[in-house]
Design a protein around this motif. Structure first.
Motif, PDB file in Angstrom:
ATOM      1  N   GLU A 167       2.065  14.589  37.886  1.00 39.89           N
ATOM      2  CA  GLU A 167       2.078  13.820  36.635  1.00 39.89           C
ATOM      3  C   GLU A 167       1.563  12.395  36.863  1.00 39.89           C
ATOM      4  OE1 GLU A 167       2.809  15.296  33.747  1.00 39.89           O
ATOM      5  OE2 GLU A 167       3.069  17.102  34.971  1.00 39.89           O
ATOM      6  N   ALA A 168       0.724  11.962  35.940  1.00 38.41           N
ATOM      7  CA  ALA A 168       0.233  10.584  35.983  1.00 38.41           C
ATOM      8  C   ALA A 168       1.386   9.635  35.644  1.00 38.41           C
ATOM      9  CB  ALA A 168      -0.905  10.403  34.991  1.00 38.41           C
TER      10      ALA A 168
ATOM     11  N   PRO B  92      -5.416   5.637  39.192  1.00 40.99           N
ATOM     12  CA  PRO B  92      -6.116   6.361  38.119  1.00 40.99           C
ATOM     13  C   PRO B  92      -6.383   7.811  38.510  1.00 40.99           C
ATOM     14  CG  PRO B  92      -7.657   4.997  39.334  1.00 40.99           C
ATOM     15  CD  PRO B  92      -6.281   4.691  39.880  1.00 40.99           C
ATOM     16  N   PRO B  93      -6.635   8.661  37.521  1.00 40.34           N
ATOM     17  CA  PRO B  93      -6.930  10.062  37.832  1.00 40.34           C
ATOM     18  C   PRO B  93      -8.259  10.194  38.575  1.00 40.34           C
ATOM     19  CG  PRO B  93      -7.258   9.642  35.496  1.00 40.34           C
ATOM     20  CD  PRO B  93      -6.666   8.392  36.089  1.00 40.34           C
TER      21      PRO B  93
ATOM     22  N   ASP C 166     -12.146  14.368  33.597  1.00 43.50           N
ATOM     23  CA  ASP C 166     -12.392  15.482  32.667  1.00 43.50           C
ATOM     24  C   ASP C 166     -11.611  16.745  33.005  1.00 43.50           C
ATOM     25  OD1 ASP C 166     -14.180  13.818  31.366  1.00 43.50           O
ATOM     26  OD2 ASP C 166     -15.895  14.538  32.512  1.00 43.50           O
ATOM     27  N   ASP C 167     -10.780  16.701  34.030  1.00 43.84           N
ATOM     28  CA  ASP C 167     -10.060  17.899  34.450  1.00 43.84           C
ATOM     29  C   ASP C 167      -8.630  17.521  34.838  1.00 43.84           C
ATOM     30  OD1 ASP C 167      -9.071  20.189  35.679  1.00 43.84           O
ATOM     31  OD2 ASP C 167     -10.946  20.641  36.718  1.00 43.84           O
ATOM     32  N   ASP C 168      -7.704  17.659  33.874  1.00 42.90           N
ATOM     33  CA  ASP C 168      -6.317  17.257  34.106  1.00 42.90           C
ATOM     34  C   ASP C 168      -5.661  18.035  35.241  1.00 42.90           C
ATOM     35  OD1 ASP C 168      -6.478  15.383  32.095  1.00 42.90           O
ATOM     36  OD2 ASP C 168      -5.539  16.666  30.582  1.00 42.90           O
ATOM     37  N   LYS C 169      -5.979  19.325  35.347  1.00 47.15           N
ATOM     38  CA  LYS C 169      -5.365  20.146  36.396  1.00 47.15           C
ATOM     39  C   LYS C 169      -5.823  19.677  37.780  1.00 47.15           C
ATOM     40  CE  LYS C 169      -4.530  24.795  37.976  1.00 47.15           C
ATOM     41  NZ  LYS C 169      -4.728  26.216  37.805  1.00 47.15           N
ATOM     42  N   ALA C 170      -7.135  19.479  37.947  1.00 50.73           N
ATOM     43  CA  ALA C 170      -7.658  19.004  39.234  1.00 50.73           C
ATOM     44  C   ALA C 170      -7.138  17.598  39.544  1.00 50.73           C
ATOM     45  CB  ALA C 170      -9.180  19.013  39.219  1.00 50.73           C
TER      46      ALA C 170
END
Length: 174
Positions: free
Chosen positions: A55-56, A67-68, A72-76
């Motif tokens: 979780e962010a 940061p993520p 464009d890819d929440d799972k990755a």
């Protein structure tokens, strides 16, 4: 006020007065408190390896500091975060600790490695302040037109000073 960092034969140097050191120490200490070790799962192997949550962070400052990896890819992004955030937190704490251990009033001589740690620690403070103050590209114009009794004025001037320190440190290191 500091004249910024200068390159030396052994690394970089800077002259800071007691007030500047106090500000740096206070701000970096706050970052140190923010980037405490992340929570790991209950599994002993996960704890041993520092595998955390995908979780962010909900805190906007922590979200800016971590940061993520994949926008464009929440799972990755979650998987990447799970395996890397603990190490990133450790590195940020180490940089903050280096600054806190070496920041003293007067002329400071820093090795290239210490200078790099200072650069990362100052950057973390600037990112955090930038989020909290909602800094935009127009910060210089905003400060120039802002009355000194504006409650945001001291914080924005501090942000600007940190930007100056960071710029001179980058130039001195390279």
């Amino acid at each position: 006020m500091s004249t910024g960092f200068r390159a030396t034969r052994k690394g970089v140097s800077v002259h800071l007065d007691a007030g500047e050191v106090s500000i740096l120490r206070s701000l970096v200490s706050q970052i140190l408190g923010l980037v405490e070790p992340g929570a790991t799962g209950d599994d002993p192997l996960e704890r041993a390896l520092g595998i955390g949550s995908p979780e962010a962070p909900s805190d906007p400052v922590l979200a800016r500091l971590f940061p993520p990896a994949y926008a464009d890819d929440d799972k990755a992004a979650g998987e990447f975060r799970r395996y890397t955030e603990a190490t990133l937190r450790d590195a940020k704490r180490a940089d903050a600790t280096t600054l806190l251990e070496t920041a003293e009033p007067g002329k400071l001589e820093l090795s290239p490695e210490q200078g790099q740690a200072w650069l990362r620690a100052i950057n973390d403070v600037r990112l955090a302040l930038g989020v909290r103050l909602d800094v935009t590209e127009e910060i210089h114009e905003e400060i120039a037109s802002m009355p000194e009794d504006d409650p945001r004025y001291p914080a924005l001037v501090t942000y600007d000073w940190l930007t100056y320190l960071q710029d001179t440190l980058v130039r001195a290191l390279w």
